[in-house]
Design an enzyme around this catalytic site. Sequence first.
Site, PDB file in Angstrom:
ATOM      1  CE  LYS A 148      -6.128   1.127   3.130  1.00  0.00           C
ATOM      2  NZ  LYS A 148      -6.431   0.347   1.922  1.00  0.00           N
TER       3      LYS A 148
ATOM      4  NE  ARG B 186      -6.987  -0.833   6.524  1.00  0.00           N
ATOM      5  CZ  ARG B 186      -7.671   0.316   6.514  1.00  0.00           C
ATOM      6  NH1 ARG B 186      -7.526   1.188   7.481  1.00  0.00           N
ATOM      7  NH2 ARG B 186      -8.491   0.593   5.521  1.00  0.00           N
TER       8      ARG B 186
ATOM      9  CE  LYS C   3     -10.083   4.467  11.456  1.00  0.00           C
ATOM     10  NZ  LYS C   3      -9.633   5.299  10.354  1.00  0.00           N
TER      11      LYS C   3
ATOM     12  CG  ASP D 156     -10.237  -4.241  -1.700  1.00  0.00           C
ATOM     13  OD1 ASP D 156      -9.847  -3.073  -1.924  1.00  0.00           O
ATOM     14  OD2 ASP D 156     -11.239  -4.721  -2.252  1.00  0.00           O
TER      15      ASP D 156
ATOM     16  CB  SER E 113      -0.903   0.020   1.234  1.00  0.00           C
ATOM     17  OG  SER E 113      -1.636   1.223   1.289  1.00  0.00           O
ATOM     18  NE  ARG E 114       2.557   3.214  -5.229  1.00  0.00           N
ATOM     19  CZ  ARG E 114       3.818   2.789  -5.243  1.00  0.00           C
ATOM     20  NH1 ARG E 114       4.675   3.233  -4.333  1.00  0.00           N
ATOM     21  NH2 ARG E 114       4.232   1.904  -6.140  1.00  0.00           N
ATOM     22  CG  ASN E 115      -3.700   4.910   3.209  1.00  0.00           C
ATOM     23  OD1 ASN E 115      -3.297   5.435   4.226  1.00  0.00           O
ATOM     24  ND2 ASN E 115      -4.961   4.978   2.810  1.00  0.00           N
TER      25      ASN E 115
ATOM     26  CE1 TYR F  95     -17.965   6.936   0.983  1.00  0.00           C
ATOM     27  CE2 TYR F  95     -16.015   5.531   0.959  1.00  0.00           C
ATOM     28  CZ  TYR F  95     -17.037   6.174   0.283  1.00  0.00           C
ATOM     29  OH  TYR F  95     -17.133   6.069  -1.081  1.00  0.00           O
TER      30      TYR F  95
END
Length: 201
Positions: A13, A185, A179, A73, A8-10, A158
């Site tokens: 995350k 996740r 969170k 995902d 991932s590039r996030n 969201y």
Amino acid sequence: MTRLLLASRNAKKLGELRRIVEAEGLAGIEVLGLADVDEFEEAPETAPDFEGNALAKARDAVAATGLPSVADDSGITVDALNGMPGVLSARWSGRHGDDEANLDLVLAQLSDTPDDRMGAAFVSTVALAHPDGTETVVRGEWRGHLVRERRGTNGFGYDPIFVPEGGTRTSAELSPSEKDAVSHRGRALRLLVPHLRALAG
């Protein structure tokens, strides 16, 4: 030290996975992101379900790098929209990753929906692929409901319109540690911990 690639590039995350690895005491694992390895061609997400997309991303990453690879995902399923946006969550408005446009579209589609029918769930499916071909897929869900006004600045996607079951604050109003403890996740990654512990030796 075992190197584990998050495909991932996030950055958020990546931070989440690193926090959970640290919280679980998995000192033998170093978590890398796609920015830490040579670029490779990533196949488009074309599977009809979260599991298929997560596995495809993890398989691509392990084939390209030879490192055990994790991919997720995730998205939101809205009851009044028959489970959509689902796998299309990041590109619901037609442009990938345009959070504001995606939020605007979902809220517009729910404009006639009564408040008591705004149920939704965040879903995260995480796949772990090893160089030897073994694979593990886990799934975490986080139920709640949507609100019509954005609230909070933590998180992405969201998060500003999702209030978890039993809570009053949106996901974007929760601290990262709050969170991690309850999110889709976080739940999926914790299901992966026994497999990561085996990986760490």
